[in-house]
Design an enzyme around this catalytic site. Structure first.
Site, PDB file in Angstrom:
ATOM      1  N   ASP A  99       0.859  -1.154  -0.087  1.00 56.69           N
ATOM      2  CA  ASP A  99       0.027  -0.124  -0.112  1.00 56.69           C
ATOM      3  C   ASP A  99       1.127   1.361   0.176  1.00 56.69           C
ATOM      4  OD1 ASP A  99      -2.397   1.797   0.553  1.00 56.69           O
ATOM      5  OD2 ASP A  99      -3.087  -0.259   1.488  1.00 56.69           O
ATOM      6  N   ASP A 108      -3.176   4.524  -2.148  1.00 55.77           N
ATOM      7  CA  ASP A 108      -4.337   4.973  -1.283  1.00 55.77           C
ATOM      8  C   ASP A 108      -4.948   6.483  -1.971  1.00 55.77           C
ATOM      9  OD1 ASP A 108      -5.628   4.594   1.355  1.00 55.77           O
ATOM     10  OD2 ASP A 108      -4.947   6.784   1.456  1.00 55.77           O
ATOM     11  N   GLU A 140      -6.506   3.271  -5.739  1.00 57.86           N
ATOM     12  CA  GLU A 140      -7.768   3.337  -5.101  1.00 57.86           C
ATOM     13  C   GLU A 140      -8.347   4.596  -5.761  1.00 57.86           C
ATOM     14  OE1 GLU A 140      -9.860   3.454  -0.849  1.00 57.86           O
ATOM     15  OE2 GLU A 140      -8.130   4.584  -1.361  1.00 57.86           O
ATOM     16  N   ASP A 193     -12.406  -1.220   4.060  1.00 53.91           N
ATOM     17  CA  ASP A 193     -13.209  -0.086   4.306  1.00 53.91           C
ATOM     18  C   ASP A 193     -14.566  -0.298   4.083  1.00 53.91           C
ATOM     19  OD1 ASP A 193     -10.825   1.642   4.668  1.00 53.91           O
ATOM     20  OD2 ASP A 193     -10.778   1.865   2.536  1.00 53.91           O
TER      21      ASP A 193
HETATM   22  C1  NOJ Z   1      -8.341   4.796   2.032  1.00 55.11           C
HETATM   23  C2  NOJ Z   1      -7.917   3.783   2.813  1.00 55.11           C
HETATM   24  O1  NOJ Z   1      -8.358   2.533   2.315  1.00 55.11           O
HETATM   25  C3  NOJ Z   1      -8.592   4.045   4.188  1.00 55.11           C
HETATM   26  O2  NOJ Z   1      -8.700   2.906   5.003  1.00 55.11           O
HETATM   27  C4  NOJ Z   1      -7.998   4.867   4.969  1.00 55.11           C
HETATM   28  O3  NOJ Z   1      -8.924   5.297   6.083  1.00 55.11           O
HETATM   29  C5  NOJ Z   1      -8.211   6.345   3.841  1.00 55.11           C
HETATM   30  N1  NOJ Z   1      -7.657   6.014   2.624  1.00 55.11           N
HETATM   31  C6  NOJ Z   1      -7.110   7.413   4.516  1.00 55.11           C
HETATM   32  O4  NOJ Z   1      -5.769   6.944   4.047  1.00 55.11           O
END
Ligand code: NOJ
Ligand code: MG
Length: 534
Positions: free
Chosen positions: A101, A203, A266, A328
């Site tokens: 990540d 991310d 993402e 998430d």
């Molecule tokens: C996306 C991530 O998948 C999530 O878990 C995170 O809280 C936010 N971005 C901030 O980095």
């Protein structure tokens, strides 16, 4: 490149590990790198090709690792640099790939860069972050909202300005308009690739650039107070800005400095905007994550439409991908129910495009109830009671019926779900009808059949709760027929399947020849059918 001319990330399957919850090796109740090392057999038996690790960098853990304090280190909770290098070597020895990540949008407020930036307005790193003077009334400079509740602006009393944070106030946003920031972040990517890392999941890549005029975001017409407060505004000026495409292209060119690496973005955006992230001439992300199966209502006609729209919207040569869940989002088995979760598994592993599996979904793990005193997720703490908290989908992996599901000898950081004695890797390995057996069979079939991994997608018209399509490559052909409802249904397949055979059912209990082109499906059943041998 593979014998078929596709890259590993095209014909392969990605498996997401949330490191805190996979396997603890030292009894602190938090999963770690040696724990992952000990569990690689599970990934090999499952048959996946690549592992993506959620962040393992040094972090105060305000957002459990998505608040990074050093982009090139390993947090001691997870292990040491040596253990990381050993993991890379072992992953490769087993023929797997390792994806990290990468969290470029923000740092921890304890990152030395931010500590330096906030020291004074003249700090050499001041412009590495986004600072603005207060509004005339002393309040925040504009109406921008944090994804985790409240204003996105935090006042820094020491220097009399506000800094911008799209997430927690402990996660100040970097200023990606500053070339020095870009170079520092690209060097972090290079250092991991030099150590053998095979790619990155980036991310919130669509957030990296914000409006240079700091215009207020418009009000969202459909919003009501019961909803996520962040959605009160349309993030028009805080995300998906045109200039972000230059950054994505640059990041890709850094990835291309090394052979055979992958860049995954993402991105939560509508289809047409998502496609922009492949870049002009495919010079952007290899795979902008496609989250449509997470957000869409679970209806056959809806899914058929969105699959067709996605296939139709891909740029020429753009490689598709599909995701059912991540750290998430509520788990698939809870969103659609345990019976449909098997159908969802068959869908994910028979669609055209790289599938990403979320750890535990291969067992049918469900969202776990979290008592108020057990809440760990800052999102739930900041915006309580709206079901936004992410702890329920982050509970420890269930390995066996041993205490704490074999996850830890200590006190797990999140509770172990009550069903772990039945729902675990060991029990399901010995059960020919289990969800794990289904996942293994689906993965094995996809791996052995080019038509299923890289063949074309051809819809077959169907109605009601039925979703039917074919996968085709060089003379090989499979039909996939899924019943998204609880009522038995009859499917008429194309003529080529006359006298064909059921190759796999989600119920793992049939392999009969078809009478004619008809296949009878039970409620909540999916089948993969092969034509009669010529
Ligand atoms: C996306 C991530 O998948 C999530 O878990 C995170 O809280 C936010 N971005 C901030 O980095
Ligand atoms: Mg540990």
């Amino acid at each position: 490149m593979h014998k078929t001319g596709t890259a590993w990330w095209q014909h392969g399957i990605v498996y997401q590990i949330y490191p805190r919850s996979f396997q603890d090796s030292d009894g602190d109740g938090i999963g770690d790198l040696p724990g992952i090392m000990d569990r690689l057999d599970h990934l090999v038996e499952l048959g996946v090709d690549a592992v993506w690790l959620s962040p393992i960098y040094p972090s105060p853990m305000a957002d459990f690792g998505y608040d990074v304090a050093d982009f090139t280190g390993i947090d001691p909770i997870f292990g040491t640099q040596e253990q990381f290098d050993a993991l890379v070597a072992e992953v490769h020895r087993r023929g797997l790939k390792l994806i990290l990540d990468f969290v470029p949008n923000h740092t921890s407020d304890r990152h030395p860069w931010f500590e330096e930036a906030r020291r004074s307005r003249d700090s050499a790193r001041r412009d590495w972050y986004i600072w603005r003077d207060p509004a005339p009334d002393g309040g925040p400079p504009n109406n921008w909202l944090s994804n985790f509740g409240g204003s996105a602006w935090e006042f820094d009393a020491g220097t009399g300005q506000y800094y911008y944070h799209a997430f927690l106030k402990e996660q100040p946003d970097l200023n990606w308009r500053n070339p020095a920031v870009r170079e520092a972040m690209y060097d972090a990517l290079r250092s991991w690739m030099a150590r053998g890392v095979d790619g990155f999941r980036v991310d919130v890549i669509w957030h990296l650039i914000k409006d240079d005029q700091f215009r207020n975001n418009p009000i969202s017409p459909g919003w009501t107070p019961g909803m996520d407060p962040f959605h009160r505004l349309v993030p028009l000026y805080t995300a998906d800005r045109p200039e972000v495409q230059d950054v994505v292209r640059e990041m890709r060119s850094v990835i291309d400095e090394y052979d055979d690496r992958v860049l995954i973005g993402e991105i939560y955006l509508p289809l047409e905007r998502l496609m922009a992230y492949y870049g002009v001439d495919l010079a952007g992300a290899h795979m902008p994550f496609n989250f449509q199966l997470i957000d869409a209502p679970w209806h056959a006609r809806t899914l058929e439409g969105l699959i067709g729209d996605y296939e139709g919207a891909l740029p020429p040569g753009g490689w598709p991908n599909w995701v059912l869940g991540n750290h998430d989002k509520p788990r698939i088995a809870s969103r659609v129910g345990p019976a449909q979760a098997r159908v969802a598994a068959m869908l994910l592993l028979t669609l055209r495009g790289t599938p990403t599996l979320y750890y535990g979904d291969e067992l049918g793990m469900e969202n776990s109830p979290i008592r108020p005193d057990q809440v760990r997720d800052p999102f739930e703490k900041n915006v309580p009671g709206k079901g936004l908290g992410r702890d329920p989908q982050r509970t420890p992996m269930q390995w066996s019926a041993a205490p704490n599901a074999g996850f830890t000898t200590g006190r797990p950081w999140l509770p172990i779900p009550g069903n772990f004695r039945e729902v675990n890797v060991e029990a399901q390995s010995g059960d020919a009808g289990s969800m794990l057996s289904l996942y293994r069979a689906l993965v094995a079939l996809r791996r052995s059949e080019a038509a299923l991994s890289i063949g074309s997608y051809e819809p077959v018209s169907a109605d009601g709760d039925l979703l039917v399509f074919q996968r085709v490559s060089a003379g090989d052909r499979f039909a996939v027929a899924l019943n998204l409802g609880p009522t038995p249904a009859r499917v008429d397949l194309p003529d080529r399947f006359a006298g064909g055979r059921v190759r796999l059912s989600t119920h793992l209990d049939r392999s009969e020849a078809l009478r004619g082109t008809t296949v009878e499906l039970r409620g909540d059943e999916g089948v993969i059918v092969v034509p009669a041998a010529p």
